[in-house]
Scaffold this active site. Structure first.
Site, PDB file in Angstrom:
ATOM      1  N   SER A   8       0.860  -1.269   0.051  1.00 39.39           N
ATOM      2  CA  SER A   8      -0.050   0.000   0.000  1.00 39.39           C
ATOM      3  C   SER A   8       0.928   1.194   0.002  1.00 39.39           C
ATOM      4  O   SER A   8       1.667   1.525   0.962  1.00 39.39           O
ATOM      5  CB  SER A   8      -0.998  -0.039   1.126  1.00 39.39           C
ATOM      6  OG  SER A   8      -1.393   1.266   1.450  1.00 39.39           O
ATOM      7  N   HIS A  33      -1.392  -1.320  -4.020  1.00 41.14           N
ATOM      8  CA  HIS A  33      -2.858  -1.003  -3.565  1.00 41.14           C
ATOM      9  C   HIS A  33      -2.993   0.539  -3.324  1.00 41.14           C
ATOM     10  O   HIS A  33      -1.991   0.944  -2.772  1.00 41.14           O
ATOM     11  CB  HIS A  33      -2.839  -1.679  -2.179  1.00 41.14           C
ATOM     12  CG  HIS A  33      -4.113  -1.607  -1.591  1.00 41.14           C
ATOM     13  ND1 HIS A  33      -5.155  -2.479  -1.816  1.00 41.14           N
ATOM     14  CD2 HIS A  33      -4.370  -0.885  -0.361  1.00 41.14           C
ATOM     15  CE1 HIS A  33      -5.831  -2.186  -0.995  1.00 41.14           C
ATOM     16  NE2 HIS A  33      -5.922  -1.150  -0.006  1.00 41.14           N
ATOM     17  N   ASP A  35      -5.015   3.691  -1.702  1.00 41.92           N
ATOM     18  CA  ASP A  35      -6.052   3.813  -0.560  1.00 41.92           C
ATOM     19  C   ASP A  35      -6.491   5.434  -0.780  1.00 41.92           C
ATOM     20  O   ASP A  35      -5.918   6.346  -0.594  1.00 41.92           O
ATOM     21  CB  ASP A  35      -5.553   3.892   0.753  1.00 41.92           C
ATOM     22  CG  ASP A  35      -5.189   2.392   1.124  1.00 41.92           C
ATOM     23  OD1 ASP A  35      -6.157   1.388   0.952  1.00 41.92           O
ATOM     24  OD2 ASP A  35      -4.192   2.182   1.354  1.00 41.92           O
ATOM     25  N   MET A  37      -9.187   8.310   0.431  1.00 42.46           N
ATOM     26  CA  MET A  37      -9.971   8.448   1.434  1.00 42.46           C
ATOM     27  C   MET A  37     -10.517   9.721   1.399  1.00 42.46           C
ATOM     28  O   MET A  37      -9.777  10.954   0.904  1.00 42.46           O
ATOM     29  CB  MET A  37      -9.183   8.500   2.601  1.00 42.46           C
ATOM     30  CG  MET A  37      -8.567   7.149   2.976  1.00 42.46           C
ATOM     31  SD  MET A  37      -7.493   7.307   4.302  1.00 42.46           S
ATOM     32  CE  MET A  37      -6.777   5.562   4.353  1.00 42.46           C
ATOM     33  N   HIS A  66      -8.609   1.263  -3.546  1.00 43.82           N
ATOM     34  CA  HIS A  66      -9.514   0.894  -2.510  1.00 43.82           C
ATOM     35  C   HIS A  66     -10.078   2.197  -2.162  1.00 43.82           C
ATOM     36  O   HIS A  66      -9.545   2.986  -1.655  1.00 43.82           O
ATOM     37  CB  HIS A  66      -8.664   0.410  -1.438  1.00 43.82           C
ATOM     38  CG  HIS A  66      -9.354   0.090   0.069  1.00 43.82           C
ATOM     39  ND1 HIS A  66      -8.774  -0.162   1.091  1.00 43.82           N
ATOM     40  CD2 HIS A  66     -10.836   0.084   0.226  1.00 43.82           C
ATOM     41  CE1 HIS A  66      -9.793  -0.332   2.256  1.00 43.82           C
ATOM     42  NE2 HIS A  66     -10.970  -0.085   1.319  1.00 43.82           N
ATOM     43  N   MET A  68     -12.292   4.460  -0.035  1.00 51.30           N
ATOM     44  CA  MET A  68     -12.969   4.816   1.240  1.00 51.30           C
ATOM     45  C   MET A  68     -13.782   5.988   1.181  1.00 51.30           C
ATOM     46  O   MET A  68     -13.315   7.127   1.812  1.00 51.30           O
ATOM     47  CB  MET A  68     -11.953   4.702   2.345  1.00 51.30           C
ATOM     48  CG  MET A  68     -11.447   3.389   2.740  1.00 51.30           C
ATOM     49  SD  MET A  68      -9.748   3.316   3.370  1.00 51.30           S
ATOM     50  CE  MET A  68      -8.811   3.119   2.057  1.00 51.30           C
ATOM     51  N   MET A 137     -11.328  -5.998   6.001  1.00 54.58           N
ATOM     52  CA  MET A 137     -10.723  -4.851   6.758  1.00 54.58           C
ATOM     53  C   MET A 137     -10.192  -5.500   7.996  1.00 54.58           C
ATOM     54  O   MET A 137     -11.176  -5.795   8.928  1.00 54.58           O
ATOM     55  CB  MET A 137     -11.465  -3.562   6.924  1.00 54.58           C
ATOM     56  CG  MET A 137     -11.668  -2.771   5.720  1.00 54.58           C
ATOM     57  SD  MET A 137     -10.209  -2.516   4.604  1.00 54.58           S
ATOM     58  CE  MET A 137      -9.366  -1.637   5.908  1.00 54.58           C
ATOM     59  N   ASP A 175      -6.601  -6.434   4.776  1.00 57.67           N
ATOM     60  CA  ASP A 175      -6.108  -5.222   4.529  1.00 57.67           C
ATOM     61  C   ASP A 175      -6.089  -4.479   5.773  1.00 57.67           C
ATOM     62  O   ASP A 175      -7.035  -4.150   6.559  1.00 57.67           O
ATOM     63  CB  ASP A 175      -6.836  -4.427   3.682  1.00 57.67           C
ATOM     64  CG  ASP A 175      -6.208  -2.891   3.261  1.00 57.67           C
ATOM     65  OD1 ASP A 175      -5.087  -2.805   3.822  1.00 57.67           O
ATOM     66  OD2 ASP A 175      -7.326  -2.256   2.548  1.00 57.67           O
TER      67      ASP A 175
HETATM   68  C1  DX5 Z   1      -6.447   1.515   5.881  1.00 54.74           C
HETATM   69  C2  DX5 Z   1      -5.891   1.090   4.330  1.00 54.74           C
HETATM   70  C3  DX5 Z   1      -5.288   0.341   4.125  1.00 54.74           C
HETATM   71  C4  DX5 Z   1      -3.777   0.509   4.867  1.00 54.74           C
HETATM   72  C5  DX5 Z   1      -2.948  -0.542   5.254  1.00 54.74           C
HETATM   73  O1  DX5 Z   1      -7.633   2.185   5.907  1.00 54.74           O
HETATM   74  O2  DX5 Z   1      -6.944   0.457   3.599  1.00 54.74           O
HETATM   75  O3  DX5 Z   1      -4.740  -0.361   3.092  1.00 54.74           O
HETATM   76  O4  DX5 Z   1      -2.733   1.387   3.988  1.00 54.74           O
HETATM   77  O5  DX5 Z   1      -1.791  -0.139   6.003  1.00 54.74           O
HETATM   78  P1  DX5 Z   1      -0.831  -1.054   7.031  1.00 54.74           P
HETATM   79  O6  DX5 Z   1      -0.442  -2.429   6.377  1.00 54.74           O
HETATM   80  O7  DX5 Z   1       0.019  -0.132   7.597  1.00 54.74           O
HETATM   81  O8  DX5 Z   1      -1.815  -1.427   8.246  1.00 54.74           O
HETATM   82 ZN    ZN Z   2      -6.692  -0.356   1.658  1.00 47.64          ZN
END
Ligand code: DX5
Ligand code: ZN
Length: 216
Positions: A8, A33, A35, A37, A66, A68, A137, A175
């Site tokens: 990620s 990956h 993320d 947000m 991903h 969010m 998650m 994840d």
């Molecule tokens: C959290 C994200 C993850 C995050 C994982 O909200 O969806 O993808 O980047 O990071 P680690 O491996 O540090 O928990």
């Molecule tokens: Zn993620």
């Protein structure tokens, strides 16, 4: 099936994003990956289209995006255009989840559904045959570097049972809080894809950390 590692980018040094992408590109990782947000679905804001567009030409690895964000339907074609190969929306953010899944597939992307730690895996029963991936998650979404929630193992069991019972084909992605300490148990528990942010980027040798996640 051999498992996939998806580093990620959230835990990378954003002042040197290109170098982080190059490192992942050189590594054994098959997916990258990303993320996204929005500060509404989760209490944090990360990055969006400009970053994905900048990453796209730097690697041929599969971009596993991903979301969010609330009401993700508004942006599905735009994420495809930005370069996403796979797009995952949250069960909790979609009023018409079946419609969202179809919209992702219509763009030619693989469709994933993520479930928060409090959301039972069984709620995916009626879309299980429509999706390519379930993102389990294992932390509350919003931040990298959080502690893995052990109940994830029970949900892995439930998802595998669901997949088998319905003859579904989705991959199971875990994840959050994934590291060398739990990777082996997760793979044995049925995880097909391991997302790893902090455990990769905080390692002295991130490329080696990725290879080690494959060697589990
Ligand atoms: C959290 C994200 C993850 C995050 C994982 O909200 O969806 O993808 O980047 O990071 P680690 O491996 O540090 O928990
Ligand atoms: Zn993620």
């Amino acid at each position: 099936m051999a498992h996939i590692v998806a580093p990620s980018l959230l835990s990378a040094d954003f002042a040197h994003l290109g170098e982080a992408v190059s490192m992942i590109d050189r590594s054994a990782a098959e997916w990258l990956h990303l993320d996204v947000m929005d500060g509404a679905f989760v209490p944090n804001i990360s990055f969006g289209f400009p970053v994905i567009k900048a990453v796209r030409p730097l690697t041929k690895k599969i971009l596993d995006v991903h979301l969010m964000i609330v009401k993700p339907d508004r942006f599905i074609p735009a994420f495809c255009e930005a370069g996403a190969d796979r797009l995952t929306v949250h069960y909790e953010a979609c009023t018409h989840l079946h419609r969202s899944i179809q919209a992702i597939k219509k763009e030619g992307m693989k469709a994933g559904v993520a479930i928060n730690p409090h959301t039972p895996a069984l709620l995916l029963e009626d879309v299980a045959n429509d999706i390519d991936l379930v993102c389990l998650m294992s932390v509350n979404p919003g931040f990298g570097g959080q502690k893995f929630i052990p109940n994830t193992f029970r949900k892995l069991d439930a998802l595998r049972e669901l997949r088998q019972r319905l003859g579904a084909n989705f991959l199971i992605e875990v994840d959050g809080g994934v590291s060398h300490a739990n990777a082996k148990a997760l793979i044995e528990g049925g995880a097909d894809v391991l997302v790893a942010g902090n455990s990769v980027f905080s390692a002295g040798a991130p490329e080696k950390a990725i290879a080690e996640l494959y060697a589990q």
